[in-house]
Design a protein around this motif. Structure first.
Motif, short mmCIF file in Angstrom:
data_model
loop_
_atom_site.label_atom_id
_atom_site.label_comp_id
_atom_site.label_asym_id
_atom_site.label_seq_id
_atom_site.Cartn_x
_atom_site.Cartn_y
_atom_site.Cartn_z
N TRP A 67 0.83 -1.21 0.00
CA TRP A 67 0.00 0.00 0.00
C TRP A 67 0.86 1.26 0.00
N SER B 81 -10.61 -6.33 -13.25
CA SER B 81 -10.61 -6.01 -11.82
C SER B 81 -11.58 -6.93 -11.08
N HIS C 37 -5.73 -3.90 -9.07
CA HIS C 37 -6.81 -2.93 -8.85
C HIS C 37 -6.29 -1.51 -8.99
N VAL D 191 -7.50 1.78 -11.05
CA VAL D 191 -7.75 3.10 -10.47
C VAL D 191 -7.12 4.18 -11.35
N VAL E 272 -9.00 4.71 -14.62
CA VAL E 272 -10.24 5.50 -14.48
C VAL E 272 -9.93 6.98 -14.71
N PHE E 273 -8.81 7.46 -14.15
CA PHE E 273 -8.45 8.86 -14.38
C PHE E 273 -7.95 9.08 -15.80
N PHE F 58 -8.95 7.47 -18.60
CA PHE F 58 -10.04 7.56 -19.58
C PHE F 58 -10.87 8.83 -19.37
N THR F 59 -10.92 9.32 -18.12
CA THR F 59 -11.67 10.55 -17.88
C THR F 59 -10.89 11.78 -18.34
N LEU G 203 -11.90 11.29 -22.42
CA LEU G 203 -13.18 11.99 -22.41
C LEU G 203 -12.98 13.51 -22.45
N MET G 204 -12.10 14.04 -21.59
CA MET G 204 -11.90 15.49 -21.59
C MET G 204 -11.13 15.93 -22.83
N ILE H 294 -17.94 14.42 -15.08
CA ILE H 294 -17.22 13.15 -15.29
C ILE H 294 -16.06 13.02 -14.32
N LEU H 295 -15.48 14.15 -13.87
CA LEU H 295 -14.42 14.06 -12.84
C LEU H 295 -15.00 13.54 -11.53
N ALA I 75 -15.55 9.86 -11.86
CA ALA I 75 -14.27 9.15 -11.71
C ALA I 75 -13.91 9.05 -10.24
N GLY I 76 -14.13 10.14 -9.49
CA GLY I 76 -13.82 10.13 -8.06
C GLY I 76 -14.62 9.07 -7.32
N GLN J 256 -15.92 6.36 -8.55
CA GLN J 256 -15.48 5.04 -8.98
C GLN J 256 -14.18 4.63 -8.29
N VAL J 257 -13.28 5.60 -8.11
CA VAL J 257 -12.00 5.29 -7.47
C VAL J 257 -12.21 4.95 -5.99
N GLN K 260 -13.38 1.45 -5.85
CA GLN K 260 -12.27 0.52 -6.06
C GLN K 260 -11.46 0.34 -4.77
N LEU K 261 -11.07 1.48 -4.17
CA LEU K 261 -10.20 1.43 -2.99
C LEU K 261 -10.89 0.73 -1.83
#
Lengths: 208, 114
Positions: free
Chosen positions: A31, A83, A188, A192, A195-196, A198-199, A203-204, B60-61, B64-65, B67-68, B71-72
């Motif tokens: 971790w 995942s 995992h 994580v 996810v950032f 692709f966003t 996407l942006m 979308i941010l 994403a938050g 979703q993270v 996950q955690l």
């Protein structure tokens, strides 16, 4: 107690990954590594955001016209599903079902390979149309960020398949349970970060 | 090195109870997965639908938050408070997140100023 001691479902501990001191330390250590990895990715993310669409005058490529959402969507689904499959592997580990662990970890590796193949295709396509690493500040930042994630995927795939092969005849015990658990945590984390990516990137990027 | 390990034989009833418990937990994980897929789908769909960027980007941010955090805490078991040194783990990972945020703020404000 011998680390290679054989167990039965009845004697198998509830938290096999943390039943030994070594297992406990391994999870905390992993971790802390993931926290430092967060900082590594933060720096390449910040660089990407600062340099997005910047480069020499007359630069032909902008994020808006470059990215293709269907490909990014399929890659996201592959990684997200992988995942879940590693969660299934950990579920079977709790139940002392080793063939379940191997099967689901194997599916995780296959999904990860699919993701990697699409990423290689994408990079190859960009280089082919002239968007290479040295084309602009934007392209360097893009390949550094997404490539850094790709390297993490490659390392994760080598790690997990190495675990499956090395322990193929050993069966589950308190020696390898923390190893499988640590690899699944790392996997995992790769999700994580994605996810950032692709966003923020795809996407942006399409949003302009 | 494994001197702390304590192995106990569970009774059949306890074993079956634990098994049912982890099965129920796995069902919850599948629900979490469905939520993640749904959030991803909403994020992609809202971009394709062509709403104004100033509205979609923060949304979308936020997705994403969420979703993270899922996950955690769900997939990576931070919600399991019996994890060894879970407080230390959380301190490190959220400190990493905080540093990430300061990088983001610095690079989006200072670099192209003026």
């Amino acid at each position: 107690m011998d680390l290679n001691q054989k167990f039965t479902p009845q004697t198998w501990p509830k938290h096999p990954e943390q039943a030994t001191l070594e297992g406990k330390n391994k999870i905390v250590g992993l971790w802390i590594f993931l926290a430092s990895d967060t900082v590594l990715f933060a720096s390449v993310f910040a660089t990407y955001i600062a340099l997005k669409d910047h480069g020499p005058a007359g630069m032909t490529f902008a994020a808006k016209d470059l990215y293709e959402l269907p490909l990014a969507f399929i890659m996201t689904m592959l990684l997200l599903t992988s995942s879940l499959t590693s969660v299934y592997a950990m579920y079977h580990m709790k139940n002392y079902n080793y063939s379940g662990v191997r099967t689901w970890m194997g599916i995780t590796v296959l999904l990860g390979l699919g993701f990697l193949a699409l990423e290689i295709y994408e990079f190859q396509h960009y280089v082919h149309i002239g968007f290479g690493y040295t084309q602009s500040a934007f392209s360097s930042a893009f390949f550094t960020l997404v490539g850094m994630h790709g390297i993490h995927v490659i390392i994760g795939l080598i790690w997990i398949s190495g675990l499956i092969f090395r322990n193929s005849k050993r069966g589950l015990n308190l020696y390898n349970a923390p190893k499988f658990f640590a690899a699944s945590l790392y996997w995992h984390f790769i999700d994580v970060v994605w996810v950032f990516i692709f966003t923020v990137v795809y996407l942006m990027g399409v949003l302009g | 090195m494994s001197h702390e390990t304590h192995v106990e034989v569970r009774t059949q009833a306890q074993y079956e109870y634990d098994k049912a418990h982890s099965k129920a937990h796995m069902r919850k994980q599948v629900v979490n997965f469905a939520i993640m897929i749904f959030l991803t789908f909403v994020a992609f769909a809202s971009v394709v639908a062509g709403f104004p960027a100033t509205f979609i980007a923060p949304v979308i941010l936020l997705l994403a938050g969420i979703q993270v955090v899922l996950q955690l805490y769900a997939f990576m078991h931070l919600e399991d408070r019996s994890t060894h040194m879970v407080g230390v783990i959380e301190f490190f990972i959220w400190s990493g997140g905080f540093l990430a945020f300061t990088f983001f703020v610095a690079f989006t404000t200072i670099i192209w100023w003026g």
